[in-house]
Design a protein around this motif. Structure first.
Motif, PDB file in Angstrom:
ATOM      1  N   LEU A   1       0.809  -1.219   0.000  1.00 15.41           N
ATOM      2  CA  LEU A   1       0.000   0.000   0.000  1.00 15.41           C
ATOM      3  C   LEU A   1       0.841   1.267   0.000  1.00 15.41           C
ATOM      4  O   LEU A   1       0.322   2.365   0.217  1.00 15.41           O
ATOM      5  N   GLY A   2       2.136   1.123  -0.249  1.00 12.08           N
ATOM      6  CA  GLY A   2       2.970   2.298  -0.499  1.00 12.08           C
ATOM      7  C   GLY A   2       3.586   2.908   0.738  1.00 12.08           C
ATOM      8  O   GLY A   2       3.540   2.359   1.845  1.00 12.08           O
ATOM      9  N   ARG A   3       4.163   4.076   0.518  1.00 13.84           N
ATOM     10  CA  ARG A   3       4.855   4.806   1.588  1.00 13.84           C
ATOM     11  C   ARG A   3       4.282   6.223   1.688  1.00 13.84           C
ATOM     12  O   ARG A   3       4.943   7.211   1.340  1.00 13.84           O
ATOM     13  N   PRO A   4       3.033   6.356   2.171  1.00 14.68           N
ATOM     14  CA  PRO A   4       2.422   7.681   2.291  1.00 14.68           C
ATOM     15  C   PRO A   4       3.090   8.525   3.367  1.00 14.68           C
ATOM     16  O   PRO A   4       3.762   8.004   4.260  1.00 14.68           O
ATOM     17  N   GLY A   5       2.897   9.819   3.261  1.00 15.49           N
ATOM     18  CA  GLY A   5       3.384  10.729   4.287  1.00 15.49           C
ATOM     19  C   GLY A   5       4.805  11.205   4.109  1.00 15.49           C
ATOM     20  O   GLY A   5       5.356  11.855   5.004  1.00 15.49           O
ATOM     21  N   LEU A   6       5.425  10.908   2.949  1.00 11.77           N
ATOM     22  CA  LEU A   6       6.814  11.305   2.737  1.00 11.77           C
ATOM     23  C   LEU A   6       6.970  12.314   1.599  1.00 11.77           C
ATOM     24  O   LEU A   6       8.076  12.544   1.118  1.00 11.77           O
ATOM     25  N   ALA A   7       5.867  12.916   1.164  1.00  8.36           N
ATOM     26  CA  ALA A   7       5.947  13.870   0.054  1.00  8.36           C
ATOM     27  C   ALA A   7       6.850  15.051   0.391  1.00  8.36           C
ATOM     28  O   ALA A   7       7.515  15.599  -0.496  1.00  8.36           O
ATOM     29  N   HIS A   8       6.895  15.433   1.665  1.00  8.60           N
ATOM     30  CA  HIS A   8       7.752  16.558   2.057  1.00  8.60           C
ATOM     31  C   HIS A   8       9.230  16.227   1.884  1.00  8.60           C
ATOM     32  O   HIS A   8      10.078  17.124   1.865  1.00  8.60           O
ATOM     33  N   LEU A   9       9.536  14.945   1.733  1.00  7.33           N
ATOM     34  CA  LEU A   9      10.914  14.517   1.474  1.00  7.33           C
ATOM     35  C   LEU A   9      11.143  14.228  -0.011  1.00  7.33           C
ATOM     36  O   LEU A   9      12.210  13.744  -0.390  1.00  7.33           O
ATOM     37  N   GLY A  10      10.117  14.504  -0.828  1.00  9.34           N
ATOM     38  CA  GLY A  10      10.234  14.264  -2.259  1.00  9.34           C
ATOM     39  C   GLY A  10       9.964  12.824  -2.654  1.00  9.34           C
ATOM     40  O   GLY A  10      10.366  12.403  -3.735  1.00  9.34           O
ATOM     41  N   VAL A  11       9.275  12.063  -1.799  1.00  3.76           N
ATOM     42  CA  VAL A  11       9.002  10.649  -2.048  1.00  3.76           C
ATOM     43  C   VAL A  11       7.514  10.457  -2.313  1.00  3.76           C
ATOM     44  O   VAL A  11       6.676  10.780  -1.461  1.00  3.76           O
ATOM     45  N   SER A  12       7.192   9.936  -3.491  1.00  2.00           N
ATOM     46  CA  SER A  12       5.805   9.663  -3.855  1.00  2.00           C
ATOM     47  C   SER A  12       5.273   8.477  -3.055  1.00  2.00           C
ATOM     48  O   SER A  12       6.044   7.588  -2.677  1.00  2.00           O
ATOM     49  N   PRO A  13       3.950   8.398  -2.821  1.00  2.00           N
ATOM     50  CA  PRO A  13       3.407   7.251  -2.081  1.00  2.00           C
ATOM     51  C   PRO A  13       3.627   5.917  -2.782  1.00  2.00           C
ATOM     52  O   PRO A  13       3.827   4.899  -2.128  1.00  2.00           O
ATOM     53  N   SER A  14       3.559   5.873  -4.120  1.00  2.00           N
ATOM     54  CA  SER A  14       3.676   4.632  -4.879  1.00  2.00           C
ATOM     55  C   SER A  14       2.629   3.637  -4.392  1.00  2.00           C
ATOM     56  O   SER A  14       1.516   4.008  -4.058  1.00  2.00           O
ATOM     57  N   GLY A  15       2.917   2.343  -4.351  1.00  2.00           N
ATOM     58  CA  GLY A  15       1.960   1.334  -3.931  1.00  2.00           C
ATOM     59  C   GLY A  15       1.194   0.736  -5.094  1.00  2.00           C
ATOM     60  O   GLY A  15       1.389   1.103  -6.258  1.00  2.00           O
ATOM     61  N   ALA A  16       0.327  -0.211  -4.781  1.00  2.00           N
ATOM     62  CA  ALA A  16      -0.434  -0.940  -5.796  1.00  2.00           C
ATOM     63  C   ALA A  16      -1.214   0.017  -6.684  1.00  2.00           C
ATOM     64  O   ALA A  16      -1.843   0.963  -6.199  1.00  2.00           O
ATOM     65  N   ALA A  17      -1.192  -0.244  -7.991  1.00  2.00           N
ATOM     66  CA  ALA A  17      -1.940   0.603  -8.925  1.00  2.00           C
ATOM     67  C   ALA A  17      -3.438   0.411  -8.733  1.00  2.00           C
ATOM     68  O   ALA A  17      -4.200   1.375  -8.743  1.00  2.00           O
ATOM     69  N   ASP A  18      -3.877  -0.834  -8.594  1.00  2.00           N
ATOM     70  CA  ASP A  18      -5.279  -1.152  -8.327  1.00  2.00           C
ATOM     71  C   ASP A  18      -5.349  -1.615  -6.878  1.00  2.00           C
ATOM     72  O   ASP A  18      -5.184  -2.791  -6.569  1.00  2.00           O
ATOM     73  N   ARG A  19      -5.599  -0.681  -5.989  1.00  2.00           N
ATOM     74  CA  ARG A  19      -5.538  -0.990  -4.564  1.00  2.00           C
ATOM     75  C   ARG A  19      -6.652  -1.932  -4.129  1.00  2.00           C
ATOM     76  O   ARG A  19      -6.458  -2.769  -3.241  1.00  2.00           O
TER      77      ARG A  19
END
Length: 282
Positions: free
Chosen positions: A19-37
């Motif tokens: 399910l990705g790595r949410p909460g890191l946009a301030h570090l320049g990191v996209s959430p990514s994760g499954a395309a079809d969650r």
């Protein structure tokens, strides 16, 4: 011997996703994760995993894996034929792979992606708290290659009572809500967005899906300072042709966002392939 899946064929593309790595946009990191969650979550539920356990995201089939011990697996996403040691069966059901058995995911007749879950999850090392591959940033586990050995984790919950689920049907349209820059567009841009049958171009990946149709006219032509993007953002570049951003979207973008897909619509957009018609509802 500890359970593992040995990759014998990958098809066009096969990635590890959770399910990705949410909460890191301030570090320049996209959430990514499954395309079809929704498909990812369902696959995990069918084998008794936590919904956040890592699955295999398979694009246009072709994946072959061999089990080194008896494991339970499930394949969800685009409805397709699944073969266990050559015997055909359906997706969206819990399957048993005995020691040495091979699982083949065939290319789906419609839709683009499947998710393969194994009971216990795939215990590969996490990167920044996630086992997801971000194809834009090159972050996370590498794309699968022939010969990879994927260790299977320890189950933490019993198998569910239900061992099958209905296969999804494509929605009549992708649900959208007004985006933060709707006021940058001509008065008829919203009705054009909703009233057009758009066509998916050849530009389809985990970053974005490009559509073709009438140009969406802007009234504000000034440069837009880069601002945050989210999965499902419908961004309109200078060409006037909309882009639907996926899980590996850039953290920021410099073109106005006319609309944003709902979460379920973003899942449906992950199944679009070139040439598909697309309608929006809102």
């Amino acid at each position: 011997m500890s359970a593992a899946l040995v990759v014998e064929a990958t098809g066009p593309a096969a990635l590890l996703q959770d399910l990705g790595r949410p909460g890191l946009a301030h570090l320049g990191v996209s959430p990514s994760g499954a395309a079809d969650r929704a498909a990812h979550r369902l696959a995990n539920r069918l084998v008794g995993n936590d919904e956040g356990a890592a699955t295999l995201e398979v694009t246009l089939g072709g994946l072959v894996v061999r089990a080194t011990a008896t494991v339970f697996v499930a394949v969800t996403g685009a409805p397709t034929t699944v073969r266990v040691d050559g015997a055909p069966t359906a997706s969206h059901t819990t399957l048993v792979l005995r020691t040495g058995s091979r699982l083949l995911v065939e290319p789906p007749p419609r839709g683009l992606r499947n998710h393969v879950a194994v009971r216990g999850g795939l215990a590969v090392p996490a990167v920044l708290g996630s086992r997801s591959r971000d194809v834009l940033a090159g972050l996370g586990p590498a794309p699968l290659a022939v010969g990879d050995v994927l260790p299977v984790g320890t189950p933490t919950a019993p198998l569910p009572d239900a061992d099958r689920a209905p296969a999804p049907t494509p929605p009549a349209g992708l649900a959208v809500r007004p985006g933060p820059r709707r006021d940058w567009f001509a008065a008829d841009a919203w009705t054009t967005l909703l009233g057009t049958v758009w066509t998916v171009t050849a530009d389809v990946d985990r970053v974005a899906v490009r559509l073709s149709g009438p140009a969406l006219a802007r009234t504000v032509t000034a440069e837009l300072p880069s601002e945050g993007l989210v999965r499902g953002a419908v961004q309109v570049p200078a060409s006037g042709q909309p882009l639907l951003f996926g899980p590996d979207h850039p953290v920021t973008g410099g073109y106005p966002v006319l609309a944003v897909l709902t979460s379920s619509a973003a899942d449906a957009a992950a199944q679009l392939r070139p040439g598909d018609p697309v309608r929006f509802v809102g």
